[in-house]
Design an enzyme around this catalytic site. Structure first.
Site, PDB file in Angstrom:
ATOM      1  N   GLY A   1       0.845  -1.192   0.000  1.00  0.00           N
ATOM      2  CA  GLY A   1       0.000   0.000   0.000  1.00  0.00           C
ATOM      3  C   GLY A   1       0.879   1.239   0.000  1.00  0.00           C
TER       4      GLY A   1
ATOM      5  N   LYS B   1       1.086 -10.099  -0.203  1.00  0.00           N
ATOM      6  CA  LYS B   1       0.274 -11.327  -0.164  1.00  0.00           C
ATOM      7  C   LYS B   1      -0.544 -11.510  -1.433  1.00  0.00           C
ATOM      8  CE  LYS B   1      -2.995 -11.736   3.037  1.00  0.00           C
ATOM      9  NZ  LYS B   1      -3.648 -12.005   4.343  1.00  0.00           N
TER      10      LYS B   1
ATOM     11  N   THR C   1      -5.220   0.612   0.292  1.00  0.00           N
ATOM     12  CA  THR C   1      -4.922   1.896  -0.363  1.00  0.00           C
ATOM     13  C   THR C   1      -5.750   2.137  -1.620  1.00  0.00           C
ATOM     14  OG1 THR C   1      -2.717   2.045   0.579  1.00  0.00           O
ATOM     15  CG2 THR C   1      -3.082   3.252  -1.478  1.00  0.00           C
TER      16      THR C   1
ATOM     17  N   GLN D   1     -11.189   6.464  -0.657  1.00  0.00           N
ATOM     18  CA  GLN D   1     -11.972   7.391  -1.478  1.00  0.00           C
ATOM     19  C   GLN D   1     -11.634   8.845  -1.149  1.00  0.00           C
ATOM     20  OE1 GLN D   1     -16.110   6.431  -0.878  1.00  0.00           O
ATOM     21  NE2 GLN D   1     -15.952   4.434  -1.837  1.00  0.00           N
ATOM     22  N   GLY D   2     -11.848   9.203   0.130  1.00  0.00           N
ATOM     23  CA  GLY D   2     -11.871  10.612   0.524  1.00  0.00           C
ATOM     24  C   GLY D   2     -10.648  11.380   0.101  1.00  0.00           C
TER      25      GLY D   2
ATOM     26  N   GLU E   1     -13.940  17.199   5.300  1.00  0.00           N
ATOM     27  CA  GLU E   1     -14.429  15.966   5.941  1.00  0.00           C
ATOM     28  C   GLU E   1     -14.629  16.230   7.430  1.00  0.00           C
ATOM     29  OE1 GLU E   1     -12.199  12.476   4.797  1.00  0.00           O
ATOM     30  OE2 GLU E   1     -12.398  12.965   2.689  1.00  0.00           O
TER      31      GLU E   1
ATOM     32  N   ASP F   1      -1.716  -9.712   9.457  1.00  0.00           N
ATOM     33  CA  ASP F   1      -0.559 -10.611   9.394  1.00  0.00           C
ATOM     34  C   ASP F   1       0.698 -10.002  10.027  1.00  0.00           C
ATOM     35  OD1 ASP F   1      -2.324 -12.178   7.936  1.00  0.00           O
ATOM     36  OD2 ASP F   1      -1.487 -11.589   5.997  1.00  0.00           O
TER      37      ASP F   1
ATOM     38  N   HIS G   1     -16.302   3.131  10.330  1.00  0.00           N
ATOM     39  CA  HIS G   1     -16.718   4.219   9.437  1.00  0.00           C
ATOM     40  C   HIS G   1     -18.227   4.355   9.545  1.00  0.00           C
ATOM     41  CE1 HIS G   1     -17.285   6.777   5.967  1.00  0.00           C
ATOM     42  NE2 HIS G   1     -15.982   6.939   5.891  1.00  0.00           N
TER      43      HIS G   1
ATOM     44  N   ARG H   1     -15.740  10.859  13.804  1.00  0.00           N
ATOM     45  CA  ARG H   1     -16.278   9.631  13.234  1.00  0.00           C
ATOM     46  C   ARG H   1     -16.874   8.682  14.273  1.00  0.00           C
ATOM     47  NH1 ARG H   1     -12.323   7.330   8.608  1.00  0.00           N
ATOM     48  NH2 ARG H   1     -13.074   9.050   7.351  1.00  0.00           N
TER      49      ARG H   1
ATOM     50  N   HIS I   1     -13.315  -0.123   9.931  1.00  0.00           N
ATOM     51  CA  HIS I   1     -12.650   0.615   8.856  1.00  0.00           C
ATOM     52  C   HIS I   1     -11.150   0.739   9.055  1.00  0.00           C
ATOM     53  CE1 HIS I   1     -12.445   3.441   5.556  1.00  0.00           C
ATOM     54  NE2 HIS I   1     -12.019   4.415   6.327  1.00  0.00           N
TER      55      HIS I   1
ATOM     56  N   ARG J   1      -9.002   8.175  14.655  1.00  0.00           N
ATOM     57  CA  ARG J   1      -8.259   8.837  13.569  1.00  0.00           C
ATOM     58  C   ARG J   1      -9.091   9.921  12.895  1.00  0.00           C
ATOM     59  NH1 ARG J   1      -8.160   7.985   8.051  1.00  0.00           N
ATOM     60  NH2 ARG J   1      -9.469   6.145   8.299  1.00  0.00           N
TER      61      ARG J   1
ATOM     62  N   SER K   1      -4.885   8.921   7.094  1.00  0.00           N
ATOM     63  CA  SER K   1      -4.172   7.645   6.991  1.00  0.00           C
ATOM     64  C   SER K   1      -3.279   7.564   5.760  1.00  0.00           C
ATOM     65  CB  SER K   1      -5.151   6.476   7.004  1.00  0.00           C
ATOM     66  OG  SER K   1      -6.181   6.675   6.084  1.00  0.00           O
ATOM     67  N   LEU K   2      -3.742   8.073   4.608  1.00  0.00           N
ATOM     68  CA  LEU K   2      -2.848   8.063   3.439  1.00  0.00           C
ATOM     69  C   LEU K   2      -1.640   8.959   3.722  1.00  0.00           C
ATOM     70  CD1 LEU K   2      -5.465   8.225   0.512  1.00  0.00           C
ATOM     71  CD2 LEU K   2      -4.109   6.243   1.194  1.00  0.00           C
TER      72      LEU K   2
HETATM   73  C1  SIN Z   1     -13.708   8.311   3.470  1.00  0.00           C
HETATM   74  O1  SIN Z   1     -13.583   8.616   2.299  1.00  0.00           O
HETATM   75  O2  SIN Z   1     -14.675   8.588   4.164  1.00  0.00           O
HETATM   76  C2  SIN Z   1     -12.604   7.547   4.116  1.00  0.00           C
HETATM   77  C3  SIN Z   1     -11.499   8.456   4.391  1.00  0.00           C
HETATM   78  C4  SIN Z   1     -10.705   7.930   5.538  1.00  0.00           C
HETATM   79  O3  SIN Z   1     -10.963   6.844   6.034  1.00  0.00           O
HETATM   80  O4  SIN Z   1      -9.828   8.655   5.989  1.00  0.00           O
END
Ligand code: SIN
Length: 507
Positions: free
Chosen positions: A9, A31, A39, A43-44, A110, A203, A224, A268, A328, A363, A368-369
């Protein structure tokens, strides 16, 4: 140095590319196929696209606030300080983040962000764009990629990492290495409902547990709020609410304001519990109402969601969508310092596998990305530094504690993956109680001791899930308060915020 990166990822591939660019010989073990995992499903977007009046300090404050006071501020500072460089790197590697009409990067909003600072690509296909760019970058290098190769265990000799064993073509194979970077994602497959793909079975965390690395915060599992029910559940990005969609109960009422003044844009964990609670009270699903956004805007801004919801028989420009929370993201994991270093010399962990301290108990959306990119690069940079002499290790729970002596129930329910996922969903989900956790712990232990030894990918995954499930439940038992994503119904009101366990400080 010979470096093995496990996982492909954003965190693993960023680490691999930086390690290669730093002059190391790199092997990526994954894997599934290159670029699998969570990854490509993201979306967001990527938090960190700052507009006027915004900046790293405001982003850090929002991160800490969402984390319910349990973030490590030094890790958060590292995240926001390095974010701009990593976003510039993604652009340079070919990620076409969406742009506003004037040409500037478009910024979405967001939940729990005080500013619109989420960069996105392909509307709601941000992870896919990033994954494609990073995979292409890796393929332009001599980095060796071993696909369909599952991590089994870490090889630790004389207290230092020396490589890994993997399952490949049905047999165990050892790969020697001077350093190993774990980037295997979280463990969403512990739950009956999850946004995570099937390979997300903990893992790396399980291998680290078996090797004796410090693990923390596994009780902090993020649900989520908005997924479309079905098999599999489908993520309805928080960015949809950021653009103005609202949540309505069966009376059409925007009920989330009962729980938080920010309503649909509350943190969240708050929104997820509000949805589950209202659906349970009314006996009907809650709905996400995006009809006010208009068909054209929905199709343009959220092309993936538009396509999938229509494939599933909904026209979300005309009718609200039923939604339910789903597992999530795992905030906890293998404990690291701000350079991805774990408690085992030579072993690093990055991305969702790691517990860097960035996320605390909950979070912040789209961190996360960013975390994967920032800490993937930081771990690769740390390869060139000497391993520090001493680290502070989080103490393990006492093996003599009463919960260790609990016996498996008679008769033990039959084990299969679905039974495990249902048990965790029911007892270790959005709402938890001491009684439910203890009962789940007894069953998990009974299953773990009765399960035959693993022989193929599926049974190795089951072994890992059982181990991570046990560690998660023990962590939930050991935190008898409600904080962030860890909600104990039996302690909901008493809840003093517990002192943060020590973070490794090795820099
Ligand atoms: C989302 O698009 O709602 C997910 C974004 C995230 O988990 O940070």
């Amino acid at each position: 140095m010979n470096v093995v990166v496990v996982g492909s990822g954003i965190a693993g591939l960023t680490a691999a590319l930086h390690a290669h660019e730093g002059g190391h010989t790199v092997t990526v073990v994954t894997k599934g196929g290159l670029g699998g995992g969570c990854t490509p499903l993201a979306q967001g977007g990527v938090a960190g696209g700052y507009g006027p009046g915004d900046g790293p300090a405001a982003h850090a404050a929002d991160t800490i606030s969402a984390g319910a006071g349990l973030c490590d501020p030094t890790a958060v500072d590292a995240l926001v300080a390095d974010g701009a460089a990593r976003i510039a790197e993604l652009l340079a590697r070919g990620v076409a983040f969406d742009r506003a009409p004037g040409g500037a990067l478009a910024r979405g909003r967001e939940a729990a962000h005080t500013h619109a600072r989420i960069l996105h690509a392909g509307g709601d296909a941000t992870g896919a764009a990033i994954s494609a760019a990073l995979c292409a970058a890796v393929q332009r290098t001599p980095i060796s990629v071993r696909e369909r190769t599952m991590l089994l265990d870490l090889t630790v000799e004389a207290g230092r990492i020396r490589g890994i064993t993997v399952l490949r073509d049905g047999g165990a194979v050892e790969i020697r290495a001077d350093a190993v970077i774990l980037a295997t994602g979280g463990a969403g497959q512990l739950y009956a409902h999850t946004t995570n793909p099937t390979e997300t079975t903990g893992d790396g965390i399980a291998a680290a547990l078996r090797a004796g690395a410090a693990i923390a915060d596994l009780e902090f599992v993020q649900f989520h709020p908005t997924t479309l029910p079905g098999l599999p559940v489908f993520l309805l990005s928080e960015a949809v609410r950021g653009e103005g969609a609202v949540l309505r109960d069966s009376d059409g009422r925007r009920f989330v304001f009962d729980s938080h003044p920010d309503g649909e844009l509350a943190p969240r964990d708050v929104v997820a519990r509000a949805i589950a609670g209202q659906a349970a009270r009314q006996g009907t699903p809650v709905h996400l109402d995006a009809t006010g956004l208009g068909a054209d805007a929905l199709a343009r801004r959220f092309p993936t969601i538009d396509r999938v919801t229509r494939d599933r028989g909904f026209d979300w420009s005309r009718e609200p969508l039923p939604v339910t929370p789903a597992a999530h993201y795992l905030m906890g994991g293998v404990v690291t310092d701000r350079h991805g270093r774990t408690t085992i010399p030579g072993l690093y962990a990055v991305g969702e596998t790691a517990r860097t301290g960035v996320h605390g108990a909950n979070r912040l959306a789209s961190n996360s990305l960013l975390e994967g990119a920032v800490f993937g690069a930081r771990a690769a940079a740390a390869l060139a530094q000497p391993w520090p002499a001493a680290v502070d290790v989080i103490p393990s729970p006492s093996p003599k504690s009463p919960e260790e002596e609990s016996a498996a129930p008679e008769p033990l329910p039959p084990f299969d993956r679905a039974a495990l996922q249902r048990l965790l969903w029911d007892e270790v989900g959005l709402h938890r109680t001491g009684t439910g956790l203890q009962s789940a712990l007894r069953i998990i232990r009974g299953w773990a001791s009765a399960t035959p030894s693993a022989s193929d990918v599926r049974t190795h995954e089951d072994r890992n899930l059982l181990l991570v499930a046990e560690a998660t439940i023990r962590a939930a038992v050991a935190r008898p308060v409600s904080v962030g994503a860890h909600h104990r119904d039996d302690f909901a009101l008493a809840a003093p915020t517990p002192a943060r366990p020590p973070i490794l400080e090795t820099a």
